[in-house]
Write an enzyme that holds these catalytic residues in place. Structure first.
Site, PDB file in Angstrom:
ATOM      1  N   ASP A 187       0.876  -1.048  -0.150  1.00  0.00           N
ATOM      2  CA  ASP A 187      -0.252  -0.176  -0.133  1.00  0.00           C
ATOM      3  C   ASP A 187       0.762   1.380   0.361  1.00  0.00           C
ATOM      4  OD1 ASP A 187      -2.705   1.387   0.031  1.00  0.00           O
ATOM      5  OD2 ASP A 187      -2.682   0.814   2.357  1.00  0.00           O
TER       6      ASP A 187
ATOM      7  N   GLU B 189       2.771   7.092  -1.781  1.00  0.00           N
ATOM      8  CA  GLU B 189       2.514   8.781  -2.164  1.00  0.00           C
ATOM      9  C   GLU B 189       2.592   9.950  -1.271  1.00  0.00           C
ATOM     10  OE1 GLU B 189       0.049   6.378  -1.500  1.00  0.00           O
ATOM     11  OE2 GLU B 189      -0.876   5.785  -3.207  1.00  0.00           O
TER      12      GLU B 189
ATOM     13  N   ASP C 202      -8.996   3.137  -3.931  1.00  0.00           N
ATOM     14  CA  ASP C 202     -10.102   3.551  -3.491  1.00  0.00           C
ATOM     15  C   ASP C 202     -11.087   3.895  -3.949  1.00  0.00           C
ATOM     16  OD1 ASP C 202      -8.282   2.200  -1.615  1.00  0.00           O
ATOM     17  OD2 ASP C 202      -7.606   4.141  -0.655  1.00  0.00           O
TER      18      ASP C 202
END
Lengths: 669, 669
Positions: free
Chosen positions: A392, A395, A459
């Protein structure tokens, strides 16, 4: 590959790829500009607000050409500011004044030109007429300033986002004029396709190169880009031979898995992101970011993983590149000096991830990267028995961070997802598991595909909304696929449930249909599992899911071939229709369907309450509707019944896989 | 006035006003930049969305100085691009390359510097730390991206606005460093006060001049600005000797007026904006934009006006510079060629005002301006018996319009409010009514005060919201007053009622209190009168209003003196505390109170549910609380009871008007 050519003309020059004019530079209409600016960066939990305090923008009106070298200046009497050297694949760029840190390039455009790529774009596959900043960040919640969801997210968390926000930007586009352009930079850049007179590309450094690609066919361009940015390894069979079920209820996950199997689901993976334990925040249940098995939450996990493995079911976990300050790995990394530091003092830089702080493992330090690959992913995950994980984030690298190798945070920020992917790939390689163990990422940037075998679309909201719902997954697959990323998938059911927006049975079922025709069919419980319907929470939904997993599993032989094709050519599995059907211009504008290989057209239902659905079928073939067996000549839009359980899918008459396709409806019974 | 001085220094120069350094220009840190850009203008019903396609921004690093003339270039070897000539009041600017159409100026700043003005700013009196575009437009509904009102308005009408939107911008600021700067332009400009290193002023043309003002005291600066931009004539006595009641219910307005008088209200004006008749739209009841008395809606109006006049009550109407296509004046103007035309064809340019279209009278045509002044305002309004009117709008001039005198729409847009004011003033002058007839405007730009005797604060929401409620009126008065506009007032009760947001009794009462201490106390029924409480709709509200009108009337002798002071010095009636109490630095930051002249401090209650209220009282005087008689030494914040009916007001002990002030509470009984 068609070579790039520099053609002097009057007081300027043209740049062509084959016969396609890409740049036209003249003293009264320059294509190149340099300047200086000072970036202003405002970040809140992965949402970035960038602006530029621009001090200079100099049109480079004076060009001196010597063979393949163009030296550019503001005038004939002032010092040269920029040099470009053209070669077969584009041009190198060199600044001649160290104070310059801004670059603009104007490219020739044509009426009706389409522009694809930009990384993984969620809202628009065709980027024409809009502006796309290239900066990896949270994707936004709602992503549409006209929706209440976006407003509430902006108001409460500055997190509403907009159409261009993405975890995976990439400064590369493919033009319908049969060329592609890539900016070799990790700086902030922006592709502005709004002006009918020219495209304008902005970059917050002088980029090393502008790379150009040309091909007679779009598929050829994709192949070139895939070669350039990294051809992915074949997906392991277990990843597409059945569904991967996401459950995060501790030990109860195992019994829920059995319920699903008992309902007839074909399952080859169990994904428990909570294998590390939970942390509860106002956003929902989050994970405890200290990357090791949590025996309290999963007693006897190692043994249970082995038992599943014996039944052909792999176990997957979760990891990200941050370490929670209250975990033991944070202490270990901090003590070893593996964490990125603050600019102003010799302390680890802590990032707020929403009610908890984390350190950042400094992957520019080879020792730290090795430590994370071997000690964390290798020892705690692979050696423990995991066959895959969500890798995950990536960023959030702050721009005011001090890194081991001295890279400026403004340049490291966009580079981070690819570096993070490389750490994961190296861990897998260190255990000899390449092509067997699998990780998937939402973050990306140039080159991520070289390391990361599988993208996931980030998401989505748990709804059908235009800019943050189920439909964005298709555009994400198309745009990332156009740049040579072969494998894409999404959270079945969506992820973000906020402000009372919860999953409906219909949404779960439509998403099951979409995911069945993706290389990997993986479910997610979402950020607030307890408030949302789950696949096993409604017998109708569960039965439907089980049927779709069987369709998915039955497709495996076909998908295996697509994987081989991808390895050979870089063509994505879920692909824009025009890659296979370029001669039918109506295919060029299709954004909500995909070819699943050359022999299937998939037009998932991405709106609520649909009983029928329209799909465009490419000219040059006859298409068979998967559920009714009805035959349709291509070159037209057809409308078919699309009740739950019958996603609009068509197979090509004459396909080598006709028998497999014809049996799919049976598999779904 | 302190003269402006040019001081050569090294390879650049300094510019000072007295001893205050305003500009520091050096080759490595230039203060002047020129460039070229192409404006992109997107307008929807008076809401403008402007962006710039910038092609060049050239730092003028090379300066050649010859006495008071500085010739500037990008380098020593390239042609000069700009010339500035310094004189006592600033500097003239001349472009030396006709392709230049952008200008930037960086001014010296100091930590803690405050910046006031910018026209009539609704959200912030002190502009430090923010960016203020100067472009007349609709002010926005909500004006705060974190409120639902703003979101809904943005979504449904692109009309939410932001903190800087205003009907009356002006490229002028006053610095706490005791100077003022004005940009002599009607182009779009932007004052950016965010950078701690310098202010940056941007202008979308090369401005004719940069004007500089300096004075030892702030009051002296305001006087200079008022002299420069236009000293207003004295307000007529009838305008402040009682309230002006806004009613728009046709003939019923007269009977409602009598009810108010019977309730004890002191009334000197009846304002019926519907004197022209109504038009119903989804926004609410609008007016019929054909500027003549509507005898159907107001039978026998001329006689009734005369009857009111005999009782000391003036009648006011409404006009704006547009003509509805379905009115007779439109036909008259179109036939005479008085309407602004489209660029692409010889047809009147029509503007959408929200479900109806209008032509624009082209005031750059002297005949058209005369026609509007004499034929419309003169004959239909003044000759008919009107003593005043709302001169609405002025902000909507499209930028792609063809004007009689050939002015570019990008330059005419901001100029329009002042031109519109002049047409109104000329009409009044033509009937010899200057200083007796009165019009009030929300739109403005540089020089509007020379013609318009009274500003009104535009369209607040009917609430207490921070950026669009009652409190914005105070900041509007302070900022416009700082630039020498002496007279300001607002719609008592607010205007905009949308999305179920309606007036409360409390809001009407608090606004009555605020308006009582404004030069003109004028009520408005709002955009949706039928859905909102009116002053005569609740006996408690009406009694409170009547009391406040008596306070207002009792203040008239004091206000008359303030008007004389304004005529002599340009000091606004409602003024920042620091204009009279500059030596008390705590006064410099007060944004929600005003001095009403030197002898009253008014701190209106601008929040709901307040029982007590705090006010800062300037040092150097003793202040007497109007309602309790309590005495407070200045130089501190005091808290007083502030029930409805007792707005926090303090008078200066020792004032010549002490007896009048002491009797005010009695007047309110």
């Amino acid at each position: 590959m068609t070579a790039v050519r520099l053609v002097p003309d009057g007081d300027g020059f043209d740049l062509l790829a084959g016969d396609t004019l890409l740049l036209r530079h003249r003293s009264d209409a320059p294509a190149l500009f340099v300047g200086a600016g000072d970036a202003d960066v405002d970040m809140y939990r992965g949402n970035y607000f960038l602006s530029d305090r621009l001090s200079a923008r100099i049109p480079l009106v004076h060009a001196s050409i010597d063979r393949e070298t163009v030296t550019l200046a503001a005038s004939s009497s002032t010092p040269a500011l920029l040099r470009i050297v053209v070669d077969d694949t584009g041009f190198a760029v060199e600044r001649l004044d160290p104070d310059l840190n801004r670059f603009w390039l104007r490219c020739v455009t044509e009426a009706g030109e389409r522009l694809w790529g930009g990384g993984e774009q969620m809202s628009y596959f065709d980027m024409a007429g809009r502006r796309f900043p290239m900066w990896t960040s949270e994707p936004g919640v709602g992503r549409d300033k006209s929706t209440l969801m976006t407003f509430q997210s902006d108001r409460d968390g500055r997190s509403g986002g907009d159409y261009w926000n993405t975890n995976y930007p990439q400064p590369t586009y493919v033009s319908s004029r049969h060329y592609a352009l890539h900016l070799d930079t990790t700086a902030y850049s922006c592709f502005d396709f709004r002006d009918p007179a020219h495209h304008e590309i902005e970059c917050w450094e002088i980029p090393a190169r502008v790379e150009l690609f040309a091909a007679a066919r779009f598929a050829g361009l994709v192949e070139q880009l895939s070669t350039r940015f990294g051809r992915q390894p074949r997906l392991p069979g277990w990843a597409y031979e059945g569904a991967i079920v996401g459950l995060k209820q501790g030990a109860d996950s195992f019994s829920r898995l059995e319920t699903m199997i008992a309902a007839g689901a074909a399952i080859t993976g169990l994904w428990c992101e909570d294998w590390v334990g939970l942390r509860v925040t106002s956003f929902g249940k989050r994970l405890f970011w200290d990357w090791k098995a949590n025996e309290a939450r999963y007693p006897g996990l190692r043994r249970r993983i082995a038992e599943l493995d014996d039944r052909g079911i792999r176990f997957l976990g979760y990891v990200n590149p941050y370490l929670a300050v209250d975990g033991s790995l944070f202490v270990e990394a901090a003590d070893a000096g593996y964490l990125a530091l603050r600019l102003d003092e010799d302390r680890p830089y802590l990032v707020d991830f929403g009610e908890f702080d984390c350190g950042i493992v400094d992957f520019t330090n080879p020792e730290a990267a090795d430590w994370f690959a071997d000690r964390v992913i290798g020892r705690e995950m692979l050696d423990y028995g995991l066959s895959g994980w969500m890798a995950d984030f990536g960023e959030y690298l702050p721009t005011d961070v001090r890194l081991h190798d001295g890279t400026d945070g403004m340049l490291a920020h966009n580079a981070w997802p690819t570096i993070w992917a490389e750490v994961n790939a190296r861990a897998i390689e260190s255990r000899g598991r390449t092509g067997d163990a699998l990780f998937f990422m939402r973050a990306g940037f140039t080159g991520v595909g070289r390391h990361c075998p599988l993208l996931w679309a980030g998401d989505q909201c748990v709804d059908f909304s235009r800019h943050d719902g189920i439909g964005t997954v298709i555009r994400a697959a198309l745009s990332s696929g156009m740049l040579g990323n072969a494998y894409h998938h999404s959270d079945l059911g969506g992820y973000t449930s906020l402000y009372g927006n919860v999953r409906t049975p219909e949404l779960l079922m439509r998403w099951s249909e979409l995911s069945a025709f993706s290389p990997v069919m993986r479910s997610h419980e979402g950020n607030r599992p307890d408030e949302n319907l789950q696949l096993d929470g409604d017998p109708v939904v569960l039965a439907h899911f089980a049927r779709m997993t069987r369709v998915h599993a039955a497709l495996a032989p076909y998908v295996k071939e697509l994987c081989e094709e991808a390895a050979a050519t870089g063509l994505p599995l879920q692909r824009p229709l025009m890659l296979d059907w370029e001669d039918d211009p109506a295919c060029w504008g299709v954004e909500t369907q995909f070819g699943y290989g050359r022999d299937l057209i998939v037009a998932p239902v991405i709106e609520a309450d649909a009983e029928r659905w329209s799909a465009y079928l490419p000219a040059g073939a006859t298409w068979v509707h998967l559920w009714s067996g009805g035959r349709h000549e291509g070159g037209r839009t057809v409308e078919v019944a699309a009740p739950l359980g019958e996603p609009p899918v068509f197979w090509r008459d004459g396909s080598d896989h006709a028998a497999l396709f014809a049996a799919l409806a049976e598999a779904a019974r």
